[in-house]
Design a protein around this motif. Structure first.
Motif, PDB file in Angstrom:
ATOM      1  N   SER A 326     163.873   7.217 -32.806  1.00  0.00           N
ATOM      2  CA  SER A 326     163.847   6.274 -31.744  1.00  0.00           C
ATOM      3  C   SER A 326     164.586   5.102 -32.597  1.00  0.00           C
ATOM      4  O   SER A 326     164.942   5.101 -33.726  1.00  0.00           O
ATOM      5  CB  SER A 326     162.557   5.849 -31.100  1.00  0.00           C
ATOM      6  OG  SER A 326     162.843   5.107 -30.187  1.00  0.00           O
ATOM      7  N   THR A 398     156.186  10.208 -29.204  1.00  0.00           N
ATOM      8  CA  THR A 398     156.906   9.541 -28.182  1.00  0.00           C
ATOM      9  C   THR A 398     156.162   8.298 -27.558  1.00  0.00           C
ATOM     10  O   THR A 398     156.951   7.228 -27.346  1.00  0.00           O
ATOM     11  CB  THR A 398     157.329  10.497 -26.835  1.00  0.00           C
ATOM     12  OG1 THR A 398     157.924  11.586 -27.544  1.00  0.00           O
ATOM     13  CG2 THR A 398     158.198   9.736 -25.766  1.00  0.00           C
ATOM     14  N   THR A 399     154.931   8.400 -27.451  1.00  0.00           N
ATOM     15  CA  THR A 399     154.139   7.544 -26.781  1.00  0.00           C
ATOM     16  C   THR A 399     154.014   6.421 -28.085  1.00  0.00           C
ATOM     17  O   THR A 399     154.112   5.093 -27.811  1.00  0.00           O
ATOM     18  CB  THR A 399     152.653   8.127 -26.845  1.00  0.00           C
ATOM     19  OG1 THR A 399     152.686   9.082 -25.864  1.00  0.00           O
ATOM     20  CG2 THR A 399     151.775   7.049 -26.065  1.00  0.00           C
ATOM     21  N   ALA A 402     157.056   3.944 -28.058  1.00  0.00           N
ATOM     22  CA  ALA A 402     156.868   3.209 -27.082  1.00  0.00           C
ATOM     23  C   ALA A 402     155.987   1.939 -27.309  1.00  0.00           C
ATOM     24  O   ALA A 402     156.312   0.840 -27.035  1.00  0.00           O
ATOM     25  CB  ALA A 402     156.561   3.882 -25.739  1.00  0.00           C
ATOM     26  N   GLN A 403     154.941   2.401 -27.871  1.00  0.00           N
ATOM     27  CA  GLN A 403     153.868   1.201 -28.320  1.00  0.00           C
ATOM     28  C   GLN A 403     154.499   0.352 -29.366  1.00  0.00           C
ATOM     29  O   GLN A 403     154.391  -0.863 -29.151  1.00  0.00           O
ATOM     30  CB  GLN A 403     152.705   1.801 -28.862  1.00  0.00           C
ATOM     31  CG  GLN A 403     151.944   2.571 -27.752  1.00  0.00           C
ATOM     32  CD  GLN A 403     150.858   3.497 -28.204  1.00  0.00           C
ATOM     33  OE1 GLN A 403     150.721   3.847 -29.490  1.00  0.00           O
ATOM     34  NE2 GLN A 403     149.830   3.973 -27.343  1.00  0.00           N
ATOM     35  N   LYS A 405     157.710  -0.448 -29.800  1.00  0.00           N
ATOM     36  CA  LYS A 405     158.860  -1.065 -29.154  1.00  0.00           C
ATOM     37  C   LYS A 405     158.041  -2.227 -28.268  1.00  0.00           C
ATOM     38  O   LYS A 405     158.672  -3.398 -28.179  1.00  0.00           O
ATOM     39  CB  LYS A 405     159.706  -0.379 -28.440  1.00  0.00           C
ATOM     40  CG  LYS A 405     160.513   0.408 -29.468  1.00  0.00           C
ATOM     41  CD  LYS A 405     162.144   0.941 -29.038  1.00  0.00           C
ATOM     42  CE  LYS A 405     162.006   2.165 -28.819  1.00  0.00           C
ATOM     43  NZ  LYS A 405     163.368   2.654 -28.052  1.00  0.00           N
ATOM     44  N   GLN A 406     157.036  -1.830 -27.597  1.00  0.00           N
ATOM     45  CA  GLN A 406     156.174  -2.839 -26.770  1.00  0.00           C
ATOM     46  C   GLN A 406     155.851  -3.848 -27.531  1.00  0.00           C
ATOM     47  O   GLN A 406     155.982  -5.125 -27.385  1.00  0.00           O
ATOM     48  CB  GLN A 406     155.118  -2.125 -25.953  1.00  0.00           C
ATOM     49  CG  GLN A 406     154.340  -2.840 -25.030  1.00  0.00           C
ATOM     50  CD  GLN A 406     155.322  -3.476 -23.916  1.00  0.00           C
ATOM     51  OE1 GLN A 406     156.177  -3.008 -23.523  1.00  0.00           O
ATOM     52  NE2 GLN A 406     155.190  -4.760 -23.509  1.00  0.00           N
ATOM     53  N   GLU A 425     164.419  10.223 -24.244  1.00  0.00           N
ATOM     54  CA  GLU A 425     164.544   8.801 -24.516  1.00  0.00           C
ATOM     55  C   GLU A 425     165.925   8.534 -24.476  1.00  0.00           C
ATOM     56  O   GLU A 425     166.596   7.440 -23.692  1.00  0.00           O
ATOM     57  CB  GLU A 425     164.171   8.434 -25.962  1.00  0.00           C
ATOM     58  CG  GLU A 425     163.669   6.665 -25.599  1.00  0.00           C
ATOM     59  CD  GLU A 425     163.335   6.117 -26.972  1.00  0.00           C
ATOM     60  OE1 GLU A 425     163.168   6.509 -27.967  1.00  0.00           O
ATOM     61  OE2 GLU A 425     163.118   4.882 -26.925  1.00  0.00           O
ATOM     62  N   GLN A 429     167.359   5.880 -21.289  1.00  0.00           N
ATOM     63  CA  GLN A 429     167.551   4.548 -21.961  1.00  0.00           C
ATOM     64  C   GLN A 429     169.203   4.156 -21.999  1.00  0.00           C
ATOM     65  O   GLN A 429     169.899   3.332 -22.519  1.00  0.00           O
ATOM     66  CB  GLN A 429     167.295   4.383 -23.523  1.00  0.00           C
ATOM     67  CG  GLN A 429     165.878   4.211 -23.685  1.00  0.00           C
ATOM     68  CD  GLN A 429     165.187   2.961 -23.137  1.00  0.00           C
ATOM     69  OE1 GLN A 429     165.988   1.890 -23.488  1.00  0.00           O
ATOM     70  NE2 GLN A 429     164.240   2.739 -22.817  1.00  0.00           N
TER      71      GLN A 429
END
Ligand SMILES: Cc1cc2nc3c(=O)[nH]c(=O)nc-3n(C[C@H](O)[C@H](O)[C@H](O)COP(=O)(O)OP(=O)(O)OC[C@H]3O[C@@H](n4cnc5c(N)ncnc54)[C@H](O)[C@@H]3O)c2cc1C
Length: 465
Positions: A326, A398-399, A402-403, A405-406, A425, A429
């Motif tokens: 990612s 994957t989760t 996302a965390q 990047k959050q 993704e 995106q």
């Protein structure tokens, strides 16, 4: 090896009309080679094409695309399987493995490269002529696929992206035409292929510029992971002072506890400063004083090296593996962003990452170009890579991405580098892989060149209505 497949594999059965038109091989699900042929380098990719074609050249690609259109099949392309966006299920998969031509023109300083060629081959031939291509960290990656997504390597700040150094592409469009795309011929298609991925056509060959680089000053400085915050803060202060001849990165690296890893690295974590300086080596060595006089690294393997050995800097894995990548463009390396990255990479805090790397972009990449690649203002590219051991592990990774990047949200530009995204993704995106105008223009080109989305296994660009 696919190269040695007999031409007559599917000479009987439903695919015989296709086989009879081609010089290259046709591999059907019932053929013994099917399971090997459908495999991607990234072993997490599970795909079952309706049929696989291994063309011998562009004429075969034209015929395969026309055949697929006649049968209402989508068309996917794979050179190595390093960057799968959508598994090639139920479609015609073109494997470019048999298109291996590389011709170097030492006087013009160019290389003509066919669709199946990996960077390592171009590197070897170009270096023999005293020249260098703009490959990335791994010579095992396909030259064309990498270039279609931009292509950011160890010479990027000096010479730009690989996509910026293409003179022309030879490309088969969805209507089965073989076209040349350059600044002067089908220039709109040329614009779209420079960074827009393979969604507008199948590139059968390209001519790229080469550069006079034979010796560089490059390597890695390994510091204890406990010093990660100070090292990254020191790196932050360094970047505004370095010339474009230096492309560098820092990496938070967790070496796995496996026998393949040398004993002194096995199961350990480090913060690593990496770089490649392509100017005079004495100047490169002097640039490293910034680090050597600051703190003595645990390992310092920066040295004068032939550019032919540039892959030693990143030492990317060569053997196929199951992994997920990612990425995000960072706005800044604030103290809080550093804290988040360091904690996110810490196995003791449950991090699943093999590594997190931040590459210094900018330099020549920022030069305006007539290209779909349009996130040129991004200067700090973060990439996260984790190994996958199970489908649940893939979901968890994957989760996790996302965390992270959050948490980093205030420090991200909101844009992504498409070459460092895969699978779901990448598809989700894609709009952030380009400026809004460039994405819109890509959708218009898609409507012109592939309105039915035959090449829907590449970057997820929807044809404009
Ligand atoms: C270990 C590793 C190191 C990497 N290092 C870098 C790096 O330093 N810099 C960087 O920018 N990227 C890097 N990448 C990302 C890499 O550039 C992308 O994954 C790229 O898509 C790989 O291209 P490929 O042809 O090898 O892979 P494939 O999976 O075979 O192809 C990827 C996609 O490219 C398209 N494609 C490939 N060939 C053609 C063709 N002939 N015509 C049309 N479309 C085509 C297709 O859409 C295909 O789905 C790296 C990836 C890995 C796994």
């Amino acid at each position: 090896m696919l190269q040695t497949l007999p031409k007559t594999l599917s000479s009987t059965g439903p695919w015989s009309p296709l086989q009879s038109r081609l010089q290259g091989a046709v591999i059907a699900p019932e053929d013994p080679q099917y399971d090997q042929a459908r495999r991607a380098w990234n072993l997490s990719v599970e795909q079952r094409p309706a049929v696989i074609v291994v063309p011998k050249g562009s004429a075969d690609v034209v015929k395969a695309v026309r055949f697929a259109r006649g049968e209402s099949l989508g068309v996917a392309v794979q050179a190595t399987g390093h960057g799968n966006v959508r598994p090639a299920n139920g479609c015609l998969l073109i494997l470019t493995a048999d298109m291996q031509g590389v011709t170097i023109d030492a006087v013009a300083q160019t290389a003509r490269v066919e669709a199946g060629v990996k960077w390592g081959v171009v590197l070897e031939k170009a270096q023999a002529a005293g020249l260098a291509p703009l490959l990335g960290s791994s010579p095992d990656v396909g030259a064309v696929g990498y270039t279609l997504g931009g292509g950011m390597g160890w010479l990027a700040r000096k010479y730009g992206l690989s996509a910026d150094s293409v003179n022309y592409f030879e490309v088969v469009t969805a209507d089965g035409q073989l076209l040349r795309a350059s600044q002067t011929e089908n220039s709109d298609l040329f614009w779209g292929l420079r960074g827009g991925g393979g969604s507008l056509g199948i590139v059968t060959g390209m001519e790229i510029k080469l550069y006079p680089v034979t010796t560089v000053y490059g390597g890695n400085l390994f510091y204890p992971i406990e010093q990660a915050r100070e090292v990254i803060a020191h790196y932050r202060e360094w970047l505004p002072t370095v010339p474009d001849e230096l492309t560098s990165s820092f990496a938070l690296m967790n070496f796995p506890p496996i026998p393949d890893v040398p004993g002194f690295l096995r199961g350990r974590s480090f913060v690593i400063v990496r770089g490649c300086y392509s100017g005079p080596v004495a100047q490169g060595e002097a640039l490293l004083d910034y680090w050597r006089t600051w703190r003595t690294p645990l390992i310092d393997d920066f040295k004068t090296m032939p550019f032919s050995q540039v892959a030693l800097i990143s030492n990317d894995p060569v053997e196929p593996m199951a992994a997920l990548t990612s990425t995000a463009w960072l706005r800044e390396l604030s103290d809080e962003a550093i804290e988040i990255m360091v904690n996110s990479s810490n196995p003791a805090l449950g991090s699943p990452l093999a590594f997190l790397e931040v590459r210094h972009a900018g330099g020549a990449i920022t030069q305006p170009q007539a290209s779909a690649y349009s996130n040129r203002e991004g200067v700090l590219n973060m990439q996260m890579v984790g190994a996958i051991f199970s489908p649940e592990g893939q979901t968890a990774l994957t989760t996790f991405y996302a965390q992270v990047k959050q948490a980093l949200q205030p420090y991200l530009t909101g844009k992504v580098y498409m070459n460092f995204l895969e699978g779901e993704e990448s598809r989700a995106q894609v709009k952030h892989g380009f400026s809004a105008e460039a994405y819109q223009h890509l959708t218009q080109l898609k409507a012109k060149y592939d309105p039915e989305n035959v090449f829907g296994y590449a970057f997820n660009i929807t044809p404009a209505r």
